[in-house]
Design a protein around this motif. Structure first.
Motif, PDB file in Angstrom:
ATOM      1  N   TYR A  25       0.837  -1.208   0.000  1.00  0.00           N
ATOM      2  CA  TYR A  25       0.000   0.000   0.000  1.00  0.00           C
ATOM      3  C   TYR A  25       0.874   1.262   0.000  1.00  0.00           C
ATOM      4  O   TYR A  25       0.572   2.241  -0.688  1.00  0.00           O
ATOM      5  CB  TYR A  25      -0.933   0.013   1.215  1.00  0.00           C
ATOM      6  CG  TYR A  25      -1.883   1.190   1.222  1.00  0.00           C
ATOM      7  CD1 TYR A  25      -3.045   1.184   0.455  1.00  0.00           C
ATOM      8  CD2 TYR A  25      -1.611   2.330   1.984  1.00  0.00           C
ATOM      9  CE1 TYR A  25      -3.905   2.267   0.436  1.00  0.00           C
ATOM     10  CE2 TYR A  25      -2.466   3.425   1.969  1.00  0.00           C
ATOM     11  CZ  TYR A  25      -3.619   3.384   1.199  1.00  0.00           C
ATOM     12  OH  TYR A  25      -4.464   4.469   1.187  1.00  0.00           O
TER      13      TYR A  25
ATOM     14  N   PRO B 258       1.730   3.106   7.275  1.00  0.00           N
ATOM     15  CA  PRO B 258       0.592   2.649   8.077  1.00  0.00           C
ATOM     16  C   PRO B 258       0.105   3.711   9.062  1.00  0.00           C
ATOM     17  O   PRO B 258      -1.040   3.687   9.491  1.00  0.00           O
ATOM     18  CB  PRO B 258       1.135   1.416   8.816  1.00  0.00           C
ATOM     19  CG  PRO B 258       2.250   0.928   7.963  1.00  0.00           C
ATOM     20  CD  PRO B 258       2.861   2.160   7.357  1.00  0.00           C
ATOM     21  N   GLU B 259       0.973   4.651   9.436  1.00  0.00           N
ATOM     22  CA  GLU B 259       0.554   5.736  10.332  1.00  0.00           C
ATOM     23  C   GLU B 259      -0.031   6.902   9.544  1.00  0.00           C
ATOM     24  O   GLU B 259      -0.328   7.951  10.089  1.00  0.00           O
ATOM     25  CB  GLU B 259       1.746   6.222  11.169  1.00  0.00           C
ATOM     26  CG  GLU B 259       2.209   5.212  12.209  1.00  0.00           C
ATOM     27  CD  GLU B 259       1.094   4.806  13.159  1.00  0.00           C
ATOM     28  OE1 GLU B 259       0.425   5.693  13.710  1.00  0.00           O
ATOM     29  OE2 GLU B 259       0.866   3.582  13.306  1.00  0.00           O
ATOM     30  N   PHE B 260      -0.115   6.727   8.240  1.00  0.00           N
ATOM     31  CA  PHE B 260      -0.612   7.759   7.329  1.00  0.00           C
ATOM     32  C   PHE B 260       0.224   9.019   7.345  1.00  0.00           C
ATOM     33  O   PHE B 260      -0.255  10.124   7.171  1.00  0.00           O
ATOM     34  CB  PHE B 260      -2.125   7.985   7.501  1.00  0.00           C
ATOM     35  CG  PHE B 260      -2.836   6.836   6.889  1.00  0.00           C
ATOM     36  CD1 PHE B 260      -3.121   6.837   5.540  1.00  0.00           C
ATOM     37  CD2 PHE B 260      -3.056   5.681   7.609  1.00  0.00           C
ATOM     38  CE1 PHE B 260      -3.650   5.708   4.938  1.00  0.00           C
ATOM     39  CE2 PHE B 260      -3.587   4.550   7.009  1.00  0.00           C
ATOM     40  CZ  PHE B 260      -3.892   4.574   5.672  1.00  0.00           C
ATOM     41  N   ASP B 261       1.506   8.775   7.536  1.00  0.00           N
ATOM     42  CA  ASP B 261       2.488   9.803   7.217  1.00  0.00           C
ATOM     43  C   ASP B 261       2.832   9.592   5.740  1.00  0.00           C
ATOM     44  O   ASP B 261       2.541   8.541   5.182  1.00  0.00           O
ATOM     45  CB  ASP B 261       3.731   9.614   8.093  1.00  0.00           C
ATOM     46  CG  ASP B 261       4.642  10.830   8.022  1.00  0.00           C
ATOM     47  OD1 ASP B 261       4.311  11.788   7.281  1.00  0.00           O
ATOM     48  OD2 ASP B 261       5.678  10.827   8.688  1.00  0.00           O
ATOM     49  N   THR B 262       3.441  10.606   5.114  1.00  0.00           N
ATOM     50  CA  THR B 262       3.694  10.485   3.678  1.00  0.00           C
ATOM     51  C   THR B 262       5.147  10.129   3.398  1.00  0.00           C
ATOM     52  O   THR B 262       6.040  10.425   4.179  1.00  0.00           O
ATOM     53  CB  THR B 262       3.380  11.802   2.943  1.00  0.00           C
ATOM     54  OG1 THR B 262       4.211  12.830   3.480  1.00  0.00           O
ATOM     55  CG2 THR B 262       1.932  12.183   3.113  1.00  0.00           C
ATOM     56  N   VAL B 263       5.336   9.507   2.254  1.00  0.00           N
ATOM     57  CA  VAL B 263       6.675   9.177   1.768  1.00  0.00           C
ATOM     58  C   VAL B 263       7.467  10.479   1.623  1.00  0.00           C
ATOM     59  O   VAL B 263       6.899  11.514   1.296  1.00  0.00           O
ATOM     60  CB  VAL B 263       6.579   8.443   0.417  1.00  0.00           C
ATOM     61  CG1 VAL B 263       5.809   9.249  -0.604  1.00  0.00           C
ATOM     62  CG2 VAL B 263       7.953   8.097  -0.141  1.00  0.00           C
TER      63      VAL B 263
ATOM     64  N   SER C 144       0.505   4.081  -2.707  1.00  0.00           N
ATOM     65  CA  SER C 144      -0.108   5.369  -2.358  1.00  0.00           C
ATOM     66  C   SER C 144       0.877   6.406  -1.831  1.00  0.00           C
ATOM     67  O   SER C 144       0.601   7.608  -1.877  1.00  0.00           O
ATOM     68  CB  SER C 144      -1.158   5.148  -1.268  1.00  0.00           C
ATOM     69  OG  SER C 144      -0.519   4.775  -0.049  1.00  0.00           O
ATOM     70  N   GLY C 145       1.991   5.962  -1.278  1.00  0.00           N
ATOM     71  CA  GLY C 145       2.913   6.904  -0.649  1.00  0.00           C
ATOM     72  C   GLY C 145       2.595   7.162   0.812  1.00  0.00           C
ATOM     73  O   GLY C 145       3.184   8.059   1.420  1.00  0.00           O
ATOM     74  N   PHE C 146       1.667   6.368   1.385  1.00  0.00           N
ATOM     75  CA  PHE C 146       1.325   6.556   2.795  1.00  0.00           C
ATOM     76  C   PHE C 146       1.774   5.380   3.649  1.00  0.00           C
ATOM     77  O   PHE C 146       1.552   4.227   3.297  1.00  0.00           O
ATOM     78  CB  PHE C 146      -0.180   6.778   2.966  1.00  0.00           C
ATOM     79  CG  PHE C 146      -0.598   8.164   2.569  1.00  0.00           C
ATOM     80  CD1 PHE C 146      -0.614   9.197   3.496  1.00  0.00           C
ATOM     81  CD2 PHE C 146      -0.934   8.444   1.256  1.00  0.00           C
ATOM     82  CE1 PHE C 146      -0.964  10.488   3.117  1.00  0.00           C
ATOM     83  CE2 PHE C 146      -1.293   9.740   0.865  1.00  0.00           C
ATOM     84  CZ  PHE C 146      -1.299  10.759   1.798  1.00  0.00           C
TER      85      PHE C 146
END
Lengths: 150, 304
Positions: B258, B266-271, B262-264
């Motif tokens: 994922y 698992p903590e929904f920080d970004t690449v 998407s570039g996110f």
């Protein structure tokens, strides 16, 4: 020192500490806390998009409101002189290219406003409006945040 | 005295000849090319897996190319390294300035042996030590795809390297130690998904070039494969992506694929950092390829 006195001084210390926390208006701290709240709000939406949790419209809207609140404040939180120190991850580009930064921020604000206006009540409705919100996070971080790997 | 002089001279000549022999470019003979029709559609997949555009797309206005400009492979990017400045060449289909006239065997030799059509060594800033581990069919498909991309005029200036790196022939000795088509990580169980992941990570994706630490001669330290390394672009470190990695340890295989899509995290920080372009390339792969990469990364030994 009597027992009540210890308790009083403890209370006083706690109050002093609390007031210190409230009075901490260093923009580097404020924006960091704000960004942390954004990250926490992003996670449940992300889990829905990823299919790891069931769609929940209320949770989605509450997260979008957190984004809206943060997006409205960020513009003021990068004043001159707050570009270094306190382990800030703000990139120099914010001050070197303020117009570009504000444009990137505006994209996020618009995407969030659009998503709120759409009031998505299914995952299928949420995907097309949440996508731009997340893409705006990513696009802004790419240029205006320093990477602090490891 | 004269006799000793002659002996010394003879030994010197033998030594030079030996060095010349050891450092010679070793190209693959044409007859070893498999007899198959290359597939440009499959080649496009290899193109994104390999991230060719990240270095070879001509920068636009001093910034990296985006969107369709990534398909204009005129080169020109400068890589400032401890060895000197490498200038990325034009690999567009232009007949004179690019590689439009190259034959299939010339292309395969560049990619997998680090040998130019004129029989000279390439510097390993062009990561052929990784590409050597690709299936040769993928390399052929890639050429078929590159042939379909636009011709871009203009050549890059040559590299500006410090001595002794400026002695190109010496690369021949370096290759003897570091150029090997064998897999880095061998696993006993045969899992086609892990194998595909290995091809992508060790080969085309050349992930080890940044994620694996280098030794003093600039070769990858296979004992610490993907265990993280100093960031070649400056400050910080490129993360450890073995199962011992600080962040990735807690990620599921699904989290890894994922993230690549998407570039996110698992903590929904970004690449971030140099991984942004890599992730954008990986997002163009079919989902099965990202799953294969994740399966491979979960299968490799944990290294600190």
């Amino acid at each position: 020192m009597s027992y009540p006195k210890i308790r009083l001084s403890l209370i006083a210390a706690t109050l002093a500490y609390a007031s210190l926390a409230v009075a901490d208006d260093d923009p580097r701290h404020v924006r960091h806390e704000l960004m942390e709240s954004v990250g926490k709000a992003a996670k449940p939406i992300g889990k829905m998009l990823k299919g790891e949790s069931d769609f929940d419209g209320d949770v989605l809207m509450s997260s979008l409101r957190t984004f809206e609140d943060a997006a409205g404040q960020f513009g003021e939180l990068f004043p001159a002189g707050s570009n270094t120190g306190e382990d800030t991850e703000a990139a120099p580009a914010i001050w070197e290219d303020r117009a570009g930064f504000e444009e990137a921020l505006a994209k996020w604000q618009t995407a969030v406003a659009d998503a709120i206006a759409a009031q998505p009540d299914t995952l299928d409705a949420a995907e097309p409006v949440a996508g731009p919100v997340f893409q705006a996070c990513k696009a802004c971080h790419e240029t205006y945040r320093i990477e602090d790997e490891d | 005295m004269a006799r000793i002089g002659r002996v010394v001279l003879a030994l010197l000549a033998i030594g030079l000849l030996a060095a010349w022999w050891i450092t010679r470019p070793q190209a693959l003979p044409r007859q070893e090319l498999p007899d198959r029709e290359p597939d440009p559609v499959a080649g496009e997949r290899v193109f994104w897996a390999g991230g060719c555009a990240s270095c070879h797309a001509r920068p636009v206005g001093g910034k990296r190319a985006r969107g369709n400009d990534k398909l204009l492979l005129g080169g020109g990017l400068e890589l400032d390294t401890p060895y000197g400045v490498f200038r990325v060449p034009n690999i567009s289909s232009h007949a004179d300035d690019g590689i439009g006239r190259w034959s299939m065997i010339e292309f395969v030799n560049a990619m997998q042996r680090g040998v130019s059509p004129r029989g000279r060594h390439y510097y390993p800033s062009f990561p052929y030590t990784s590409y050597a581990k690709m299936p040769i069919g993928d390399v052929m498909d890639l050429k078929a795809y590159l042939d379909t991309l636009p011709a871009v005029a203009g050549r890059s200036a040559g590299h500006t390297l410090d001595f002794p790196w400026s002695l190109r022939r010496g690369i021949g000795a370096w290759k003897r130690r570091y150029l090997d088509s064998a897999p880095v990580i061998r696993v006993d169980a045969v899992d086609p998904m892990v194998d595909r992941g290995r091809e992508l990570v060790e080969g085309a994706g050349h992930c080890g070039e940044c994620h694996t630490p280098r030794d003093r001669l600039g070769g990858l330290d296979a004992d610490r494969w993907l265990a993280g390394a100093p960031n070649p672009d400056g400050e910080g470190r490129i993360p450890n992506i073995t199962p011992a990695g600080e962040n990735i340890a807690a990620w599921s295989a699904g989290d890894i694929s994922y993230y690549l899509e998407s570039g996110f995290t698992p903590e929904f920080d970004t690449v971030g950092g140099s991984m942004v372009v890599v992730q954008e390339n990986m997002a163009k792969l079919p989902p099965a390829d990202r799953k294969a990469i994740a399966a491979y990364l979960k299968s490799i030994p944990a290294r600190e």
